[in-house]
Scaffold this motif. Structure first.
Motif, PDB file in Angstrom:
ATOM      1  N   VAL A 154       0.728  -1.124  -0.298  1.00 42.81           N
ATOM      2  CA  VAL A 154      -0.261   0.403  -0.132  1.00 42.81           C
ATOM      3  C   VAL A 154       1.386   1.391   0.141  1.00 42.81           C
ATOM      4  O   VAL A 154       2.343   1.158   0.849  1.00 42.81           O
ATOM      5  N   ALA A 155       0.724   2.202  -0.571  1.00 41.22           N
ATOM      6  CA  ALA A 155       1.382   3.443  -0.598  1.00 41.22           C
ATOM      7  C   ALA A 155       0.158   4.850  -0.185  1.00 41.22           C
ATOM      8  O   ALA A 155      -1.073   4.745  -0.917  1.00 41.22           O
ATOM      9  N   SER A 156       0.289   5.945   0.478  1.00 45.94           N
ATOM     10  CA  SER A 156      -0.393   6.517   1.302  1.00 45.94           C
ATOM     11  C   SER A 156       0.142   7.904   0.968  1.00 45.94           C
ATOM     12  O   SER A 156       1.771   7.957   1.090  1.00 45.94           O
ATOM     13  N   LEU A 157      -0.420   9.200   0.300  1.00 48.04           N
ATOM     14  CA  LEU A 157      -0.272  10.539   0.133  1.00 48.04           C
ATOM     15  C   LEU A 157      -1.109  11.507   0.859  1.00 48.04           C
ATOM     16  O   LEU A 157      -1.964  11.478   0.710  1.00 48.04           O
ATOM     17  N   ARG A 158       0.298  12.195   1.614  1.00 45.79           N
ATOM     18  CA  ARG A 158      -0.465  13.930   2.252  1.00 45.79           C
ATOM     19  C   ARG A 158      -0.334  15.069   1.568  1.00 45.79           C
ATOM     20  O   ARG A 158       0.746  15.230   1.591  1.00 45.79           O
ATOM     21  N   SER A 159      -0.899  15.310   0.815  1.00 40.95           N
ATOM     22  CA  SER A 159      -0.416  17.230   0.264  1.00 40.95           C
ATOM     23  C   SER A 159      -0.490  18.052   0.787  1.00 40.95           C
ATOM     24  O   SER A 159      -0.701  17.798   2.246  1.00 40.95           O
ATOM     25  N   PRO A 160       0.589  18.914   0.458  1.00 39.10           N
ATOM     26  CA  PRO A 160       0.349  19.439   1.453  1.00 39.10           C
ATOM     27  C   PRO A 160      -0.604  20.507   2.330  1.00 39.10           C
ATOM     28  O   PRO A 160      -0.583  21.037   3.608  1.00 39.10           O
ATOM     29  N   ASP A 161      -1.350  20.421   1.511  1.00 40.06           N
ATOM     30  CA  ASP A 161      -3.015  21.346   2.235  1.00 40.06           C
ATOM     31  C   ASP A 161      -3.662  20.036   2.901  1.00 40.06           C
ATOM     32  O   ASP A 161      -4.983  20.176   3.434  1.00 40.06           O
ATOM     33  N   GLY A 162      -3.020  19.474   3.099  1.00 39.22           N
ATOM     34  CA  GLY A 162      -3.266  17.930   3.852  1.00 39.22           C
ATOM     35  C   GLY A 162      -4.215  16.852   3.443  1.00 39.22           C
ATOM     36  O   GLY A 162      -4.514  15.820   4.030  1.00 39.22           O
ATOM     37  N   ARG A 163      -4.818  17.235   1.724  1.00 38.57           N
ATOM     38  CA  ARG A 163      -5.575  16.236   0.823  1.00 38.57           C
ATOM     39  C   ARG A 163      -5.175  14.705   1.514  1.00 38.57           C
ATOM     40  O   ARG A 163      -3.583  14.630   1.436  1.00 38.57           O
ATOM     41  N   LEU A 164      -5.592  13.542   1.890  1.00 37.59           N
ATOM     42  CA  LEU A 164      -5.092  12.391   1.909  1.00 37.59           C
ATOM     43  C   LEU A 164      -5.593  11.404   0.396  1.00 37.59           C
ATOM     44  O   LEU A 164      -6.606  11.614  -0.131  1.00 37.59           O
ATOM     45  N   ALA A 165      -4.744  10.293   0.572  1.00 40.03           N
ATOM     46  CA  ALA A 165      -4.919   9.896  -0.944  1.00 40.03           C
ATOM     47  C   ALA A 165      -3.792   8.551  -0.914  1.00 40.03           C
ATOM     48  O   ALA A 165      -3.628   8.487  -0.495  1.00 40.03           O
ATOM     49  N   SER A 166      -4.944   7.595  -1.257  1.00 46.46           N
ATOM     50  CA  SER A 166      -4.219   5.679  -0.439  1.00 46.46           C
ATOM     51  C   SER A 166      -4.393   4.839  -2.003  1.00 46.46           C
ATOM     52  O   SER A 166      -5.890   5.124  -2.916  1.00 46.46           O
ATOM     53  N   THR A 167      -3.414   3.855  -2.450  1.00 45.68           N
ATOM     54  CA  THR A 167      -3.682   3.251  -2.700  1.00 45.68           C
ATOM     55  C   THR A 167      -2.836   1.783  -2.745  1.00 45.68           C
ATOM     56  O   THR A 167      -2.095   2.390  -2.436  1.00 45.68           O
ATOM     57  N   ASP A 168      -2.699   0.917  -3.648  1.00 48.97           N
ATOM     58  CA  ASP A 168      -1.985  -0.573  -3.739  1.00 48.97           C
ATOM     59  C   ASP A 168      -1.531   0.718  -4.607  1.00 48.97           C
ATOM     60  O   ASP A 168      -0.600   0.893  -5.178  1.00 48.97           O
ATOM     61  N   ILE A 169      -0.103  -0.517  -4.458  1.00 43.79           N
ATOM     62  CA  ILE A 169       1.409  -0.395  -4.396  1.00 43.79           C
ATOM     63  C   ILE A 169       1.397  -0.157  -6.345  1.00 43.79           C
ATOM     64  O   ILE A 169       2.188   0.505  -7.457  1.00 43.79           O
ATOM     65  N   ASP A 170       0.697  -1.440  -6.894  1.00 42.53           N
ATOM     66  CA  ASP A 170       0.742  -0.734  -8.306  1.00 42.53           C
ATOM     67  C   ASP A 170       0.007   0.383  -9.108  1.00 42.53           C
ATOM     68  O   ASP A 170       0.261   0.762 -10.053  1.00 42.53           O
ATOM     69  N   GLY A 171      -0.898   1.195  -8.213  1.00 40.10           N
ATOM     70  CA  GLY A 171      -1.218   2.717  -8.730  1.00 40.10           C
ATOM     71  C   GLY A 171      -0.451   3.664  -8.201  1.00 40.10           C
ATOM     72  O   GLY A 171      -0.880   4.877  -8.375  1.00 40.10           O
ATOM     73  N   LEU A 172       0.645   3.322  -7.176  1.00 38.65           N
ATOM     74  CA  LEU A 172       2.138   4.259  -7.103  1.00 38.65           C
ATOM     75  C   LEU A 172       1.350   5.787  -7.684  1.00 38.65           C
ATOM     76  O   LEU A 172       1.635   6.870  -8.058  1.00 38.65           O
ATOM     77  N   THR A 174       0.344   6.213 -10.854  1.00 37.16           N
ATOM     78  CA  THR A 174      -0.742   6.879 -11.236  1.00 37.16           C
ATOM     79  C   THR A 174      -0.882   8.182  -9.593  1.00 37.16           C
ATOM     80  O   THR A 174      -1.393   9.323 -10.513  1.00 37.16           O
ATOM     81  N   LEU A 175      -0.496   7.397  -8.510  1.00 39.95           N
ATOM     82  CA  LEU A 175      -1.122   9.069  -7.248  1.00 39.95           C
ATOM     83  C   LEU A 175      -0.264   9.601  -7.424  1.00 39.95           C
ATOM     84  O   LEU A 175      -0.674  11.050  -7.358  1.00 39.95           O
ATOM     85  N   LEU A 176       1.222   9.431  -7.664  1.00 41.60           N
ATOM     86  CA  LEU A 176       2.193  10.600  -8.011  1.00 41.60           C
ATOM     87  C   LEU A 176       1.545  11.182  -8.727  1.00 41.60           C
ATOM     88  O   LEU A 176       2.117  12.581  -8.805  1.00 41.60           O
ATOM     89  N   GLU A 177       1.235  11.249 -10.172  1.00 48.15           N
ATOM     90  CA  GLU A 177       0.473  11.563 -11.176  1.00 48.15           C
ATOM     91  C   GLU A 177      -0.300  13.053 -11.062  1.00 48.15           C
ATOM     92  O   GLU A 177      -0.490  14.036 -11.745  1.00 48.15           O
ATOM     93  N   LEU A 178      -1.348  12.650 -10.820  1.00 50.35           N
ATOM     94  CA  LEU A 178      -2.556  13.273 -10.183  1.00 50.35           C
ATOM     95  C   LEU A 178      -1.895  14.046  -9.257  1.00 50.35           C
ATOM     96  O   LEU A 178      -2.637  14.853  -9.104  1.00 50.35           O
TER      97      LEU A 178
END
Length: 419
Positions: A154-172, A174-178
């Motif tokens: 699993v990979a989880s990301l918190r943006s500087p504005d506090g937004r959260l998003a998570s994905t399985d490792i295969d979607g990493l 896509t998560l970073l591109e968004l």
């Protein structure tokens, strides 16, 4: 200082949980480990229990919702988000968080069957949890820097504005591109900062390739290892900055009163019974005293009517008696009244000491008191006369003594020594 037992569910072993203990400043008190949920009750004593659930199971987003008030928000959320969600809103649970600077509401969405399953696991283990949150809520919030946690699956990301998003490792990727696309549109600089946390031996091979391709597009990319588990880091952040508590609406934590009520039910019933009995006893005593006061008032009224025929007895018989005595005593005034009362006291003592004697009548005129007494025999009547004479300051004389079936009816004349 408050202490928190933070547990993290293990998807591959639902009855197990990873745990650590931190204080309200985020300091690690016990490094913890992995145990069955049923074995964590002892560690939960005198601590708040926070449960972290898989980030992939919880959608955290923002919604424009102008309504205020918890109940109104809970009612409006399903309708406000219905078009954004693929699942039927009837099968989803919505939990409201705080508001952002632009007044958008933070919302966590999770399937009801998952919430029911977690609640059932905790109930079976006998473990009471104070709050439940997505594990992604434990990521650092750093101004100007995005924080990425990469775990084996699993990979989880918190943006500087506090937004959260998570994905399985295969979607990493896509998560970073968004994230980069949104950052390019919102941030003043085109090269944001990125802090990456890793767990275990390092990055999965597919994640390493994605990050290598990302380096030229960010201003800085820093890597930090968290050892064998990310839980101590997540727990430290949540103890200081709690996330959205999923235990809302129908999943809200119940009061402890219901839990302890069965143990106190017998004591409460006994207390009610005691209060009822005490109230009944007080009412009965009040009624009894009222009856005695009524009987006493009637006796006083009868005595005054007998002593002063034709007299109308008012609400204050004592004042009436003193007034009548002042009238009878003429110029003697209050002194004669006091003397009369003194004579009555002596008469009362003499009669009381002679068992079986009743006072039939009393008459007082010009300092002379005449009594009608019913005594058992002449000897008792004679004893009363001697007791009064020996009391001092009185002259007592038997005027008559008539024998009757139930004793002797006598007349006794009493004068003060100076009369």
């Amino acid at each position: 200082m408050s202490e928190f037992l933070v547990i993290r569910s293990v998807p591959e072993a639902p009855a197990m949980a990873d745990w650590v203990v931190v204080d309200d400043q985020g300091a690690l008190l016990e490094p913890g480990g992995r145990e069955a949920l049923s074995q964590l009750n002892q560690r939960a004593v005198n601590r708040r229990v926070l449960m972290l659930v898989p980030a992939l199971d919880v959608l955290i987003t923002l919604v424009d919702l102008p309504v205020r008030g918890k109940q109104k928000i809970q009612q409006a959320l399903p309708f406000a988000m219905e078009e954004q969600l693929a699942d039927d809103v009837e099968e989803l649970h919505f939990a409201a968080g705080g508001r952002t600077e632009d007044d958008r509401l933070q919302v966590a969405v999770v399937r009801r069957d998952l919430m029911d399953g977690w609640r059932e696991l905790l109930a079976d283990a006998g473990l009471e949890v104070h709050a439940t949150a997505s594990e992604a809520e434990g990521l650092d919030l750093i101004p100007g820097t995005a924080v990425l946690l990469i775990e084996p699956t699993v990979a989880s990301l918190r943006s500087p504005d506090g937004r959260l998003a998570s994905t399985d490792i295969d979607g990493l990727e896509t998560l970073l591109e968004l994230w980069l696309a949104r950052a390019d549109g919102e941030e003043e600089t085109t090269q944001p900062h990125l802090l990456v946390y890793t767990v275990g031996d390092g990055l999965p091979s597919e994640a390493e390739a994605v990050l290598d391709s990302l380096r030229p597009r960010v201003q800085s990319l820093e890597m930090r290892g968290l050892g064998e588990s990310a839980l101590p880091r997540l727990a430290a952040n949540l103890a200081v900055h709690p996330g959205i508590n999923l235990q809302q609406s129908g999943y809200a934590r119940r009061s402890n009163l219901g839990r302890y009520w069965p143990a106190w039910r017998a004591a409460a019933a006994l207390l009610v019974a005691v209060l009822v009995a005490a109230t009944a006893n007080l009412a009965a005593e009040t009624w009894r005293l009222g009856r005695r006061a009524e009987v006493l008032s009637q006796s006083i009224e009868q005595a005054m009517r007998y002593t002063f025929p034709g007299m109308r007895v008012g609400s204050d018989p004592r004042a009436q008696l003193q007034s009548r005595l002042r009238t009878l005593g003429g110029s003697g005034g209050s002194g004669d009244s006091a003397e009369f009362l003194n004579v009555l006291q002596k008469v009362a003592r003499a009669i009381k000491s002679s068992n079986g004697t009743r006072l039939e009548g009393i008459d007082y005129r010009s300092g002379t008191l005449e009594l009608r007494l019913r005594a058992p025999n002449v000897e008792v009547l004679d004893k009363i006369q001697r007791d009064l004479a020996s009391a001092g300051g009185l002259k007592a004389e038997i005027q008559s003594a008539n024998a009757e079936e139930d004793g002797v009816l006598g007349r006794l004349r009493i004068e003060t020594a100076g009369a």
